[in-house]
Design a protein around this motif. Structure first.
Motif, PDB file in Angstrom:
ATOM      1  N   GLY A   1       0.823  -1.205   0.000  1.00  0.00           N
ATOM      2  CA  GLY A   1       0.000   0.000   0.000  1.00  0.00           C
ATOM      3  C   GLY A   1       0.860   1.259   0.000  1.00  0.00           C
ATOM      4  N   LYS A   2       1.861   1.261   0.847  1.00  0.00           N
ATOM      5  CA  LYS A   2       2.702   2.461   0.998  1.00  0.00           C
ATOM      6  C   LYS A   2       3.481   2.760  -0.293  1.00  0.00           C
ATOM      7  CE  LYS A   2       4.908   5.493   3.706  1.00  0.00           C
ATOM      8  NZ  LYS A   2       4.276   6.682   4.217  1.00  0.00           N
ATOM      9  N   LEU A   3       4.111   1.738  -0.832  1.00  0.00           N
ATOM     10  CA  LEU A   3       4.923   1.960  -2.035  1.00  0.00           C
ATOM     11  C   LEU A   3       4.037   2.280  -3.251  1.00  0.00           C
ATOM     12  CD1 LEU A   3       7.940   1.960  -2.629  1.00  0.00           C
ATOM     13  CD2 LEU A   3       7.736  -0.367  -3.454  1.00  0.00           C
TER      14      LEU A   3
ATOM     15  N   ILE B   1      16.196   7.983   8.361  1.00  0.00           N
ATOM     16  CA  ILE B   1      15.808   8.260   9.755  1.00  0.00           C
ATOM     17  C   ILE B   1      14.293   8.096   9.914  1.00  0.00           C
ATOM     18  CG2 ILE B   1      15.754  10.042  11.541  1.00  0.00           C
ATOM     19  CD1 ILE B   1      18.375  11.106  10.465  1.00  0.00           C
ATOM     20  N   GLY B   2      13.896   7.292  10.919  1.00  0.00           N
ATOM     21  CA  GLY B   2      12.474   6.945  11.070  1.00  0.00           C
ATOM     22  C   GLY B   2      12.087   6.013   9.940  1.00  0.00           C
ATOM     23  N   CYS B   3      12.904   4.966   9.763  1.00  0.00           N
ATOM     24  CA  CYS B   3      12.824   4.128   8.551  1.00  0.00           C
ATOM     25  C   CYS B   3      11.663   3.152   8.575  1.00  0.00           C
ATOM     26  CB  CYS B   3      14.124   3.362   8.351  1.00  0.00           C
ATOM     27  SG  CYS B   3      14.455   2.183   9.690  1.00  0.00           S
TER      28      CYS B   3
ATOM     29  N   ILE C   1      17.470   4.130  10.973  1.00  0.00           N
ATOM     30  CA  ILE C   1      17.336   4.426  12.405  1.00  0.00           C
ATOM     31  C   ILE C   1      15.841   4.484  12.718  1.00  0.00           C
ATOM     32  CG2 ILE C   1      17.776   6.139  14.219  1.00  0.00           C
ATOM     33  CD1 ILE C   1      20.256   7.019  12.587  1.00  0.00           C
ATOM     34  N   GLU C   2      15.393   3.676  13.664  1.00  0.00           N
ATOM     35  CA  GLU C   2      13.955   3.588  13.938  1.00  0.00           C
ATOM     36  C   GLU C   2      13.719   3.392  15.433  1.00  0.00           C
ATOM     37  OE1 GLU C   2      10.869   3.879  12.410  1.00  0.00           O
ATOM     38  OE2 GLU C   2      10.161   3.320  14.396  1.00  0.00           O
ATOM     39  N   LEU C   3      12.756   4.146  15.954  1.00  0.00           N
ATOM     40  CA  LEU C   3      12.454   4.122  17.391  1.00  0.00           C
ATOM     41  C   LEU C   3      11.755   2.843  17.829  1.00  0.00           C
ATOM     42  CD1 LEU C   3      12.468   6.000  19.911  1.00  0.00           C
ATOM     43  CD2 LEU C   3      10.210   6.784  19.209  1.00  0.00           C
TER      44      LEU C   3
ATOM     45  N   ALA D   1      16.751   3.080  17.790  1.00  0.00           N
ATOM     46  CA  ALA D   1      17.195   4.199  18.621  1.00  0.00           C
ATOM     47  C   ALA D   1      16.353   5.426  18.333  1.00  0.00           C
ATOM     48  CB  ALA D   1      18.671   4.502  18.326  1.00  0.00           C
ATOM     49  N   ASP D   2      16.461   6.381  19.244  1.00  0.00           N
ATOM     50  CA  ASP D   2      15.796   7.673  19.071  1.00  0.00           C
ATOM     51  C   ASP D   2      16.694   8.550  18.199  1.00  0.00           C
ATOM     52  OD1 ASP D   2      14.762  10.239  19.375  1.00  0.00           O
ATOM     53  OD2 ASP D   2      14.228   9.915  21.480  1.00  0.00           O
ATOM     54  N   MET D   3      16.120   9.100  17.137  1.00  0.00           N
ATOM     55  CA  MET D   3      16.911   9.922  16.215  1.00  0.00           C
ATOM     56  C   MET D   3      17.537  11.136  16.922  1.00  0.00           C
ATOM     57  SD  MET D   3      13.926  11.798  14.050  1.00  0.00           S
ATOM     58  CE  MET D   3      12.460  12.442  14.856  1.00  0.00           C
ATOM     59  N   CYS D   4      16.957  11.522  18.062  1.00  0.00           N
ATOM     60  CA  CYS D   4      17.474  12.714  18.755  1.00  0.00           C
ATOM     61  C   CYS D   4      18.819  12.455  19.410  1.00  0.00           C
ATOM     62  CB  CYS D   4      16.475  13.186  19.807  1.00  0.00           C
ATOM     63  SG  CYS D   4      14.887  13.584  19.090  1.00  0.00           S
TER      64      CYS D   4
ATOM     65  N   ILE E   1      14.584  11.533   5.335  1.00  0.00           N
ATOM     66  CA  ILE E   1      13.679  11.638   6.500  1.00  0.00           C
ATOM     67  C   ILE E   1      12.291  11.908   5.939  1.00  0.00           C
ATOM     68  CG2 ILE E   1      13.239  12.736   8.730  1.00  0.00           C
ATOM     69  CD1 ILE E   1      16.020  13.890   8.753  1.00  0.00           C
ATOM     70  N   LEU E   2      11.473  10.871   5.890  1.00  0.00           N
ATOM     71  CA  LEU E   2      10.147  11.003   5.276  1.00  0.00           C
ATOM     72  C   LEU E   2       9.076  10.930   6.358  1.00  0.00           C
ATOM     73  CD1 LEU E   2      10.695   8.613   2.190  1.00  0.00           C
ATOM     74  CD2 LEU E   2      10.981  11.100   2.284  1.00  0.00           C
ATOM     75  N   ASP E   3       8.431  12.057   6.607  1.00  0.00           N
ATOM     76  CA  ASP E   3       7.276  12.103   7.529  1.00  0.00           C
ATOM     77  C   ASP E   3       7.642  11.685   8.944  1.00  0.00           C
ATOM     78  OD1 ASP E   3       6.099  12.487   5.050  1.00  0.00           O
ATOM     79  OD2 ASP E   3       5.333  10.442   4.914  1.00  0.00           O
TER      80      ASP E   3
HETATM   81  C1  LIG Z   1       4.997   8.084   9.363  1.00  0.00           C
HETATM   82  S1  LIG Z   1       6.219   6.871   9.676  1.00  0.00           S
HETATM   83  C2  LIG Z   1       7.264   7.029   8.244  1.00  0.00           C
HETATM   84  C3  LIG Z   1       8.064   5.789   7.974  1.00  0.00           C
HETATM   85  C4  LIG Z   1       8.991   5.859   6.769  1.00  0.00           C
HETATM   86  N1  LIG Z   1       9.884   7.007   6.856  1.00  0.00           N
HETATM   87  C5  LIG Z   1       8.200   5.881   5.483  1.00  0.00           C
HETATM   88  O1  LIG Z   1       8.065   6.955   4.878  1.00  0.00           O
HETATM   89  O2  LIG Z   1       7.689   4.836   5.078  1.00  0.00           O
HETATM   90  C6  LIG Z   1       7.222   7.682  10.930  1.00  0.00           C
HETATM   91  C7  LIG Z   1       8.278   6.754  11.523  1.00  0.00           C
HETATM   92  O3  LIG Z   1       9.156   7.533  12.358  1.00  0.00           O
HETATM   93  C8  LIG Z   1       9.425   6.781  13.525  1.00  0.00           C
HETATM   94  N2  LIG Z   1       9.845   7.702  14.606  1.00  0.00           N
HETATM   95  C9  LIG Z   1       9.075   8.583  15.294  1.00  0.00           C
HETATM   96  N3  LIG Z   1       9.806   9.237  16.224  1.00  0.00           N
HETATM   97  C10 LIG Z   1      11.083   8.769  16.109  1.00  0.00           C
HETATM   98  C11 LIG Z   1      12.298   9.045  16.794  1.00  0.00           C
HETATM   99  N4  LIG Z   1      12.341   9.942  17.794  1.00  0.00           N
HETATM  100  N5  LIG Z   1      13.419   8.387  16.424  1.00  0.00           N
HETATM  101  C12 LIG Z   1      13.380   7.457  15.422  1.00  0.00           C
HETATM  102  N6  LIG Z   1      12.240   7.159  14.743  1.00  0.00           N
HETATM  103  C13 LIG Z   1      11.108   7.788  15.067  1.00  0.00           C
HETATM  104  C14 LIG Z   1       8.094   6.092  13.806  1.00  0.00           C
HETATM  105  O4  LIG Z   1       8.218   5.002  14.704  1.00  0.00           O
HETATM  106  C15 LIG Z   1       7.683   5.664  12.404  1.00  0.00           C
HETATM  107  O5  LIG Z   1       8.216   4.420  12.041  1.00  0.00           O
END
Ligand SMILES: C[S@@+](CC[C@H](N)C(=O)[O-])C[C@H]1O[C@@H](n2cnc3c(N)ncnc32)[C@H](O)[C@@H]1O
Length: 251
Positions: A37-39, A64-66, A104-106, A130-133, A145-147
């Motif tokens: 769905g996403k792709l 980031i936030g993969c 990198i994913e939380l 990990a936390d991206m921060c 960094i998408l969304d």
């Molecule tokens: C809307 S999804 C987007 C996923 C991916 N980037 C994509 O476009 O398919 C946002 C992602 O960011 C992650 N996320 C949110 N806060 C984060 C943080 N502080 N550090 C790392 N990842 C984080 C979420 O867990 C989620 O997987």
């Protein structure tokens, strides 16, 4: 675009879609349907390919936030398609032949799904839970960094962007998709969808922090990027914008 060319690229995109999503079958129905769905529906992935924004020389990639690593799977599927003569449309710029990918994913569940689905790819993608921060940012050529940035407050957003700038090597690029808060309706819809999806996925729903497009651009320019923006929510009700931010070289 001629209809001949668009037929060729449509067929190529269907093959890429199939190749990049198939590995998720083994991680279960949710992972597979989510990937498909996403792709298929989010214009950003095909947009990055068709507009040549990834860049063949951008070998070291940090996502980031993969989530479940869909971009890693797409990079790998593209490299495979390019290695077979006559399969890659001549209208599409090339992408890295063998990306060195770090995601990198939380959320541990997303990292587990990524590893179970595409951990076997070669070169092997690395996933860091990990936390991206605070996560270490490896030296890289491309950051995606998408969304994601709206999940942390304004000060933390700036901190992440400064560390990304520090990690990017000369010629490096950041591809950042954000919502434009100045487009009130589209921004409100994306916030609502985001919160609903977050809740369905069993995550704690947190407030989100947006900025108008002009503020995003000013922030990136102040940090040391040259920035251009392009709408990136075609076919969706959102107000998403892709910022292509190239690391400015010292004069
Ligand atoms: C809307 S999804 C987007 C996923 C991916 N980037 C994509 O476009 O398919 C946002 C992602 O960011 C992650 N996320 C949110 N806060 C984060 C943080 N502080 N550090 C790392 N990842 C984080 C979420 O867990 C989620 O997987």
């Amino acid at each position: 675009m001629s209809s001949q060319r668009s037929t060729t690229t449509d067929a190529a995109w269907r093959r890429l879609h199939e190749a990049a999503t198939a590995p998720y079958k083994k991680a279960g129905n949710f992972a597979w349907h989510f990937a498909r769905g996403k792709l298929g529906r989010d214009p950003v992935f095909r947009g990055l390919v068709e507009r040549g924004l990834i860049g063949e020389s951008h070998q070291r990639v940090v996502d980031i936030g993969c989530g479940q690593g869909l971009f890693a799977s797409l990079l790998s599927a593209m490299a495979a398609m390019q290695s077979r003569a006559g399969h890659w449309p001549s209208a599409w710029p090339m992408t890295p032949a063998a990306a060195d990918y770090t995601g990198i994913e939380l959320m541990p569940k997303d990292v587990a799904r990524a590893e179970n689905s595409i951990g076997h790819l070669q070169p092997a993608p690395r996933f860091v839970c990990a936390d991206m921060c605070t996560a270490a940012m490896p030296a890289c050529d491309l950051v995606v960094i998408l969304d994601v940035l709206h999940y942390v407050d304004h000060a933390a957003q700036e901190g992440v962007l400064r560390r990304v700038h520090g990690a990017l090597q000369p010629g490096g690029r950041l591809l950042l998709r954000v919502g434009d808060m100045a487009s009130r309706r589209g921004f409100a819809i994306s916030q609502w969808v985001d919160r609903t999806v977050t809740r369905i996925r069993g995550h704690r729903v947190s407030p989100t922090w947006g900025r108008p497009l002009t503020d995003w651009m000013a922030l990136l320019q102040g940090i040391g990027f040259s920035v251009r923006s392009m709408p990136m929510s075609e076919g969706t009700p959102f107000a998403n914008v892709l910022l292509v931010a190239d690391r400015r070289e010292p004069a």
